[in-house]
Scaffold this motif. Structure first.
Motif, PDB file in Angstrom:
ATOM      1  N   ARG A   6      31.993  23.186  50.246  1.00  0.00           N
ATOM      2  CA  ARG A   6      33.296  23.827  50.401  1.00  0.00           C
ATOM      3  C   ARG A   6      33.172  25.343  50.410  1.00  0.00           C
ATOM      4  O   ARG A   6      33.978  26.035  51.020  1.00  0.00           O
ATOM      5  N   ARG A   7      32.186  25.857  49.716  1.00  0.00           N
ATOM      6  CA  ARG A   7      31.924  27.297  49.732  1.00  0.00           C
ATOM      7  C   ARG A   7      30.430  27.512  49.551  1.00  0.00           C
ATOM      8  O   ARG A   7      29.733  26.687  48.946  1.00  0.00           O
ATOM      9  N   ILE A   8      29.933  28.592  50.108  1.00  0.00           N
ATOM     10  CA  ILE A   8      28.524  28.955  49.951  1.00  0.00           C
ATOM     11  C   ILE A   8      28.457  30.405  49.488  1.00  0.00           C
ATOM     12  O   ILE A   8      28.851  31.318  50.216  1.00  0.00           O
ATOM     13  N   ASP A   9      28.010  30.599  48.271  1.00  0.00           N
ATOM     14  CA  ASP A   9      27.754  31.940  47.766  1.00  0.00           C
ATOM     15  C   ASP A   9      26.372  31.918  47.101  1.00  0.00           C
ATOM     16  O   ASP A   9      25.659  30.905  47.143  1.00  0.00           O
ATOM     17  N   ARG A  10      25.994  33.005  46.489  1.00  0.00           N
ATOM     18  CA  ARG A  10      24.653  33.078  45.916  1.00  0.00           C
ATOM     19  C   ARG A  10      24.466  32.091  44.760  1.00  0.00           C
ATOM     20  O   ARG A  10      23.376  31.555  44.576  1.00  0.00           O
ATOM     21  N   ARG A  11      25.535  31.838  44.021  1.00  0.00           N
ATOM     22  CA  ARG A  11      25.421  30.875  42.930  1.00  0.00           C
ATOM     23  C   ARG A  11      25.176  29.467  43.473  1.00  0.00           C
ATOM     24  O   ARG A  11      24.302  28.739  42.978  1.00  0.00           O
ATOM     25  N   VAL A  12      25.937  29.079  44.478  1.00  0.00           N
ATOM     26  CA  VAL A  12      25.761  27.760  45.080  1.00  0.00           C
ATOM     27  C   VAL A  12      24.381  27.650  45.723  1.00  0.00           C
ATOM     28  O   VAL A  12      23.678  26.648  45.559  1.00  0.00           O
ATOM     29  N   ALA A  13      23.983  28.692  46.461  1.00  0.00           N
ATOM     30  CA  ALA A  13      22.692  28.666  47.143  1.00  0.00           C
ATOM     31  C   ALA A  13      21.544  28.598  46.139  1.00  0.00           C
ATOM     32  O   ALA A  13      20.568  27.851  46.334  1.00  0.00           O
ATOM     33  N   GLY A  14      21.641  29.374  45.061  1.00  0.00           N
ATOM     34  CA  GLY A  14      20.590  29.353  44.055  1.00  0.00           C
ATOM     35  C   GLY A  14      20.475  28.004  43.369  1.00  0.00           C
ATOM     36  O   GLY A  14      19.375  27.499  43.113  1.00  0.00           O
ATOM     37  N   THR A  15      21.621  27.392  43.069  1.00  0.00           N
ATOM     38  CA  THR A  15      21.612  26.068  42.454  1.00  0.00           C
ATOM     39  C   THR A  15      21.008  25.036  43.397  1.00  0.00           C
ATOM     40  O   THR A  15      20.261  24.141  42.975  1.00  0.00           O
ATOM     41  N   ALA A  16      21.305  25.162  44.678  1.00  0.00           N
ATOM     42  CA  ALA A  16      20.742  24.229  45.663  1.00  0.00           C
ATOM     43  C   ALA A  16      19.226  24.322  45.697  1.00  0.00           C
ATOM     44  O   ALA A  16      18.524  23.306  45.790  1.00  0.00           O
ATOM     45  N   MET A  17      18.688  25.537  45.603  1.00  0.00           N
ATOM     46  CA  MET A  17      17.231  25.691  45.600  1.00  0.00           C
ATOM     47  C   MET A  17      16.618  25.123  44.318  1.00  0.00           C
ATOM     48  O   MET A  17      15.547  24.514  44.344  1.00  0.00           O
ATOM     49  N   LEU A  18      17.302  25.288  43.194  1.00  0.00           N
ATOM     50  CA  LEU A  18      16.807  24.711  41.944  1.00  0.00           C
ATOM     51  C   LEU A  18      16.810  23.183  41.998  1.00  0.00           C
ATOM     52  O   LEU A  18      15.994  22.522  41.353  1.00  0.00           O
ATOM     53  N   LEU A  19      17.725  22.620  42.777  1.00  0.00           N
ATOM     54  CA  LEU A  19      17.824  21.162  42.895  1.00  0.00           C
ATOM     55  C   LEU A  19      16.983  20.605  44.043  1.00  0.00           C
ATOM     56  O   LEU A  19      17.067  19.407  44.338  1.00  0.00           O
ATOM     57  N   SER A  20      16.191  21.448  44.683  1.00  0.00           N
ATOM     58  CA  SER A  20      15.427  20.995  45.853  1.00  0.00           C
ATOM     59  C   SER A  20      14.499  19.819  45.558  1.00  0.00           C
ATOM     60  O   SER A  20      14.383  18.914  46.403  1.00  0.00           O
ATOM     61  N   PRO A  21      13.837  19.753  44.394  1.00  0.00           N
ATOM     62  CA  PRO A  21      13.029  18.553  44.144  1.00  0.00           C
ATOM     63  C   PRO A  21      13.870  17.289  44.023  1.00  0.00           C
ATOM     64  O   PRO A  21      13.421  16.200  44.397  1.00  0.00           O
ATOM     65  N   VAL A  22      15.094  17.415  43.504  1.00  0.00           N
ATOM     66  CA  VAL A  22      15.983  16.259  43.427  1.00  0.00           C
ATOM     67  C   VAL A  22      16.405  15.827  44.826  1.00  0.00           C
ATOM     68  O   VAL A  22      16.454  14.632  45.140  1.00  0.00           O
ATOM     69  N   ALA A  23      16.680  16.814  45.677  1.00  0.00           N
ATOM     70  CA  ALA A  23      17.052  16.505  47.062  1.00  0.00           C
ATOM     71  C   ALA A  23      15.906  15.869  47.830  1.00  0.00           C
ATOM     72  O   ALA A  23      16.130  15.247  48.879  1.00  0.00           O
ATOM     73  N   ALA A  24      14.674  16.009  47.312  1.00  0.00           N
ATOM     74  CA  ALA A  24      13.514  15.422  47.986  1.00  0.00           C
ATOM     75  C   ALA A  24      13.357  13.933  47.702  1.00  0.00           C
ATOM     76  O   ALA A  24      12.477  13.288  48.297  1.00  0.00           O
ATOM     77  N   LEU A  25      14.186  13.376  46.831  1.00  0.00           N
ATOM     78  CA  LEU A  25      14.075  11.950  46.501  1.00  0.00           C
ATOM     79  C   LEU A  25      14.102  11.040  47.738  1.00  0.00           C
ATOM     80  O   LEU A  25      13.261  10.145  47.867  1.00  0.00           O
ATOM     81  N   PRO A  26      15.054  11.226  48.684  1.00  0.00           N
ATOM     82  CA  PRO A  26      15.033  10.362  49.868  1.00  0.00           C
ATOM     83  C   PRO A  26      13.757  10.507  50.698  1.00  0.00           C
ATOM     84  O   PRO A  26      13.258   9.518  51.246  1.00  0.00           O
ATOM     85  N   LEU A  27      13.230  11.717  50.775  1.00  0.00           N
ATOM     86  CA  LEU A  27      12.003  11.932  51.533  1.00  0.00           C
ATOM     87  C   LEU A  27      10.809  11.271  50.852  1.00  0.00           C
ATOM     88  O   LEU A  27       9.937  10.694  51.518  1.00  0.00           O
ATOM     89  N   ALA A  28      10.757  11.363  49.526  1.00  0.00           N
ATOM     90  CA  ALA A  28       9.675  10.718  48.787  1.00  0.00           C
ATOM     91  C   ALA A  28       9.743   9.199  48.950  1.00  0.00           C
ATOM     92  O   ALA A  28       8.712   8.534  49.134  1.00  0.00           O
ATOM     93  N   ALA A  29      10.966   8.653  48.903  1.00  0.00           N
ATOM     94  CA  ALA A  29      11.127   7.209  49.098  1.00  0.00           C
ATOM     95  C   ALA A  29      10.704   6.799  50.505  1.00  0.00           C
ATOM     96  O   ALA A  29      10.079   5.747  50.695  1.00  0.00           O
ATOM     97  N   LEU A  30      11.027   7.643  51.487  1.00  0.00           N
ATOM     98  CA  LEU A  30      10.634   7.356  52.866  1.00  0.00           C
ATOM     99  C   LEU A  30       9.121   7.357  53.009  1.00  0.00           C
ATOM    100  O   LEU A  30       8.537   6.438  53.613  1.00  0.00           O
ATOM    101  N   ALA A  31       8.459   8.370  52.467  1.00  0.00           N
ATOM    102  CA  ALA A  31       6.999   8.445  52.552  1.00  0.00           C
ATOM    103  C   ALA A  31       6.355   7.262  51.836  1.00  0.00           C
ATOM    104  O   ALA A  31       5.397   6.657  52.333  1.00  0.00           O
TER     105      ALA A  31
END
Length: 252
Positions: free
Chosen positions: A15-40
């Motif tokens: 809904r919004r993208i600012d530095r706080r949202v972007a920074g949190t997204a980068m911190l959660l990047s390993p969590v976001a990798a779960l589907p990719l890990a399952a695929l591999a």
């Protein structure tokens, strides 16, 4: 934002993208990798079940992860190689350091000789290393560790003190947004978790994770020196560099 940026999953836009949202997204990047890990993991297990040769299984797994990211990180790797190559050549000229020209080349997105050669070399190394792990019987563990470790370097690349190379774009949105302590925490968590990976000596997984972080950190430092900071392409290049280093350590 983490899932939409790092995977091809069809998720709603933030809904919004600012530095706080972007920074949190980068911190959660390993969590976001779960589907990719399952695929591999699934591709490697199916390859073993079907009796495919190790190199065939490895190539399919590497290709599946690339498709699962829309080739985003591989594109960043090629663009970064072209940019660094141009910046290095420009140092020979006293008139300009070539930084702006290098960033313009990276922004265009078409790949030159340096980018293509780097892309081919990295893909060959990834497939060969994963094939070695498959042949040794721990291909599934190697694929999963490499996916998680390579995405966990993103908070490091966005740690406080890391500048943006240019205004605008993903790099500018996330540069300097991640606390260094949390970026290092992912290293500790993944190193500890990989020590429990089945089929591997307790030390090999942590060593592979550490190697991925060291190689990504070295590339990050080079990009900051040559380009003045990070861009979205640099982030993708660091992911692929970390994945390659992790797989090489896990290959035997």
């Amino acid at each position: 934002m983490a899932l939409g940026t790092l995977t091809a999953l069809p998720v709603p836009a933030p809904r919004r993208i600012d530095r706080r949202v972007a920074g949190t997204a980068m911190l959660l990047s390993p969590v976001a990798a779960l589907p990719l890990a399952a695929l591999a993991l699934g591709v490697v297990l199916l390859g073993d079940l079907a009796g495919l040769p190790p190199l065939g299984t490895a190539a399919l797994a590497v290709g599946a992860v690339a498709l699962g990211t829309r080739g985003l990180h591989l594109d960043g790797l090629a663009d970064t190689a072209d940019g660094l190559g141009l910046a290095a050549k420009a140092r020979l000229s006293p008139e300009s350091d070539g930084r702006e020209r290098a960033l313009e080349i990276m922004r265009r997105g078409d790949s030159g000789p340096a980018g293509i050669a780097t892309l081919v070399l990295v893909l060959v190394l990834q497939c060969a290393a994963l094939a070695g792990a498959v042949a040794e019987g721990h291909g599934a563990a190697a694929a999963v560790i490499a996916v998680f470790a390579s995405r966990a370097v993103l908070p490091l690349c966005c740690a406080r003190g890391v500048p943006s190379a240019r205004p605008g774009g993903l790099g500018d949105a996330v540069a300097g947004t991640a606390p260094i302590s949390l970026a290092c925490l992912w290293l500790v968590v993944l190193a500890g978790g990989s020590a429990l990976a089945p089929g591997l000596p307790w030390w090999q997984g942590p060593l592979a994770v550490l190697a991925g972080f060291v190689v990504a950190g070295a590339l990050l430092a080079r990009c900051v020196q040559r380009l003045g900071g990070i861009t979205g392409d640099v982030l993708g290049a660091c992911v692929e560099a970390a994945a390659t280093a992790t797989l090489l350590v896990l290959s035997g």
